[in-house]
Design a protein around this motif. Structure first.
Motif, PDB file in Angstrom:
ATOM      1  N   ASP A   1      55.588  32.579  -6.369  1.00  0.00           N
ATOM      2  CA  ASP A   1      56.318  33.664  -5.705  1.00  0.00           C
ATOM      3  C   ASP A   1      55.872  35.048  -6.166  1.00  0.00           C
ATOM      4  OD1 ASP A   1      57.630  32.585  -8.121  1.00  0.00           O
ATOM      5  OD2 ASP A   1      58.999  34.253  -7.853  1.00  0.00           O
ATOM      6  N   LEU A   2      55.502  35.189  -7.431  1.00  0.00           N
ATOM      7  CA  LEU A   2      55.087  36.517  -7.932  1.00  0.00           C
ATOM      8  C   LEU A   2      53.719  36.903  -7.380  1.00  0.00           C
ATOM      9  CD1 LEU A   2      56.289  36.211 -11.633  1.00  0.00           C
ATOM     10  CD2 LEU A   2      57.480  37.278  -9.705  1.00  0.00           C
TER      11      LEU A   2
ATOM     12  N   SER B   1      53.295  37.020 -15.712  1.00  0.00           N
ATOM     13  CA  SER B   1      52.558  35.833 -15.265  1.00  0.00           C
ATOM     14  C   SER B   1      51.052  36.059 -15.340  1.00  0.00           C
ATOM     15  CB  SER B   1      52.961  35.514 -13.826  1.00  0.00           C
ATOM     16  OG  SER B   1      51.937  34.796 -13.150  1.00  0.00           O
ATOM     17  N   VAL B   2      50.350  35.141 -15.991  1.00  0.00           N
ATOM     18  CA  VAL B   2      48.879  35.229 -16.086  1.00  0.00           C
ATOM     19  C   VAL B   2      48.275  35.145 -14.690  1.00  0.00           C
ATOM     20  CG1 VAL B   2      46.806  34.062 -16.942  1.00  0.00           C
ATOM     21  CG2 VAL B   2      48.839  34.234 -18.405  1.00  0.00           C
ATOM     22  N   GLY B   3      48.659  34.124 -13.947  1.00  0.00           N
ATOM     23  CA  GLY B   3      48.062  33.902 -12.629  1.00  0.00           C
ATOM     24  C   GLY B   3      48.351  35.029 -11.667  1.00  0.00           C
TER      25      GLY B   3
ATOM     26  N   ASP C   1      50.019  26.572 -24.604  1.00  0.00           N
ATOM     27  CA  ASP C   1      48.992  25.528 -24.432  1.00  0.00           C
ATOM     28  C   ASP C   1      48.645  24.829 -25.734  1.00  0.00           C
ATOM     29  OD1 ASP C   1      47.149  27.415 -21.901  1.00  0.00           O
ATOM     30  OD2 ASP C   1      49.052  26.328 -21.843  1.00  0.00           O
TER      31      ASP C   1
ATOM     32  N   ILE D   1      58.073  28.750 -22.047  1.00  0.00           N
ATOM     33  CA  ILE D   1      57.289  29.100 -20.845  1.00  0.00           C
ATOM     34  C   ILE D   1      57.430  28.055 -19.743  1.00  0.00           C
ATOM     35  CG2 ILE D   1      54.974  29.572 -19.948  1.00  0.00           C
ATOM     36  CD1 ILE D   1      55.861  31.756 -21.862  1.00  0.00           C
TER      37      ILE D   1
ATOM     38  N   ARG E   1      47.276  19.157 -22.023  1.00  0.00           N
ATOM     39  CA  ARG E   1      47.497  19.464 -23.439  1.00  0.00           C
ATOM     40  C   ARG E   1      48.322  18.373 -24.140  1.00  0.00           C
ATOM     41  NH1 ARG E   1      43.341  23.018 -23.474  1.00  0.00           N
ATOM     42  NH2 ARG E   1      43.658  24.568 -21.834  1.00  0.00           N
TER      43      ARG E   1
END
Ligand code: EPZ
Length: 418
Positions: free
Chosen positions: A124-125, A164-166, A306, A328, A372
């Protein structure tokens, strides 16, 4: 799915050389289509995730050549066609083609799979960012059509509810050609974002502030080819560092950026792990005893989510109670039942796991439920008595290049079995 078998209890000595960061490479490869001249990206890890992205590029008509750890991408002949689910679902990071194709062609149609095992993983972001730039988003199940009627994306001020990284990277990709200035507030600060921003700037983009929580992208009209290097994989490095903390005898983790692992190194020191931290390496020696600790996963530079799973395998060796809080992802404790099957004493309650130590781990049949979690099984298997057999190892091969050779070269006894 194939299996890995580990005969545990060996000391790990020698040098493990770390490869390029998966979470950089999976953004850099789609980003290459933003210009229609040749781009060379070196230090690309040869893992199934990068192979899947190269497959999407070829599907779109790009010319790709690989020479050892470098790939040369020529996007001058690509066409902007719909990316079918069959290839986009192979990895989550296929969503970076949304930002790249929207950025270059002002339109993109692709199927995008929903969540995965560690959580719902909504986008959504990402979509909110595209709409802020003036795009229209049409969703039909998991098929997305994102387009701009007048073919002009306009710079905007975008505040991310979550760092958010993505979403940070995808908005950067979409905004490089937008008219005016785009500001991303509450941007993620991971090193991989800096790696992508540097790549785009080398192509001629105008991005400032990557690595801070405010990134400004001033739209440009042209990008050209460049040569770029993927940064070392801090998660691969952290995984082997944890393995060294468990079984290492002066194990050297080489070709890394120690600053990217500051909190992990600090937590290992807190536990009594001996390390020599160099400019681009860490030498780790397993101590006789470990003190318990408390980790809370967080956005960078906090403790990386991770590494939560492999780190928990180490916590089973600490004398006393350790706490792990996963802040997270909502479902990132799937390795716990398998660690307990090996002899650990871990209790879960919501986003918190309590690890009672020290427990003796004994090898058995376990499953890699996700990338992971698989790393946690490998780390535990290296220490455990007897033999550990890990199923569903395809998850592990998504993110750990040459894991069998890298570990056998430092004294482990690990192999694929049918
Ligand atoms: C990246 O995933 C990494 N993957 C993940 O690594 C990593 O765990 C994660 O960042 C956090 O560091 C890649 O870089 C390919 P996020 P990403 O967007 O970008 C929520 C691995 O093991 N969120 O930072 O998908 C989301 O649900 C993988 O290598 C929304 O709600 O993570 C999560 O709770 C696993 N809406 C949180 O934000 C959105 O639109 C952080 O997600 C986007 C995210």
């Amino acid at each position: 799915m194939s299996k890995i078998q580990i005969k545990g209890g060996n000391n790990l000595s020698g040098t493990i050389r770390i490869g390029g960061a998966k979470n950089s490479a999976v953004a850099l490869i789609p980003a290459a289509i933003l210009c229609d001249s040749k781009v060379t990206i070196c230090n690309v890890p040869d893992i199934t995730d990068t192979e899947a992205l190269e497959e999407i590029l070829k599907y779109l008509g790009a010319n790709i050549s690989r020479a050892s750890e470098s790939i040369i991408i020529d996007s001058s002949t690509i066409e902007n066609k719909e990316i079918p689910e069959g290839i986009s679902k192979k990895l989550r990071a296929s969503y970076y083609f949304m930002g790249a194709l929207l950025g270059r062609y002002k339109q993109v149609e692709m199927h995008f799979p929903g969540g995965c095992s560690i959580g719902a993983r909504p986008i959504d972001l990402h979509l909110k960012g595209f709409e802020a730039l003036g795009a229209t988003v049409e969703e039909d199940g998991n098929k997305y059509k994102v387009y701009v009627k007048d073919k002009v994306l306009k710079g905007a001020n975008i505040f991310l509810d979550i760092a958010s990284v993505g979403a940070t990277i995808n908005i950067m990709l979409a905004a490089v050609y937008a008219k005016g200035v785009t500001t991303i507030e509450n941007a993620a600060k991971e090193p991989e974002i800096v790696n992508v921003a540097t790549f785009l700037n080398q192509m001629g983009a105008n991005i400032k502030g990557a690595g801070t929580n405010t990134i400004k992208i001033k739209g440009v009209t042209e990008l050209t080819g460049c040569f770029h290097e993927v940064i070392p994989d801090r998660i691969e490095a952290g995984t082997y560092l944890i393995a060294g903390a468990m079984c290492g005898k002066y194990l050297k983790i080489d070709n890394i950026i120690p600053e990217h692992l500051e909190l992990v190194i600090s937590k290992l020191s807190e536990m009594g792990v001996e390390m020599e931290v160099g400019t681009d390496y860490v030498i780790v020696n397993a101590p006789k005893e470990y003190k318990p600790t408390h980790i809370r996963t967080a956005v960078y530079p906090g403790f990386p989510t991770d590494l939560q799973q492999p780190f928990m395998a180490l916590l089973t060796q600490a004398n006393g109670k350790s706490i792990v809080e996963e802040k997270i992802w909502e479902n990132r404790f799937m390795h716990v039942p398998y660690l307990n099957k090996m002899g650990a004493k871990i209790e879960m309650c919501g986003d918190k796991a309590t690890v009672e130590g020290k427990t003796e781990l004994t090898g058995c049949e376990v499953i890699a439920t996700d990338l992971r979690a698989g790393a946690a099984m490998v780390v535990a298997g290296l220490l455990a008595k007897n033999t550990t057999t890990i199923d569903n190892v395809e998850h592990i091969l998504r993110g750990y290049e040459d894991i069998i050779d890298k570990l056998n070269n430092v004294g482990a006894e690990i192999k694929f079995i049918d």
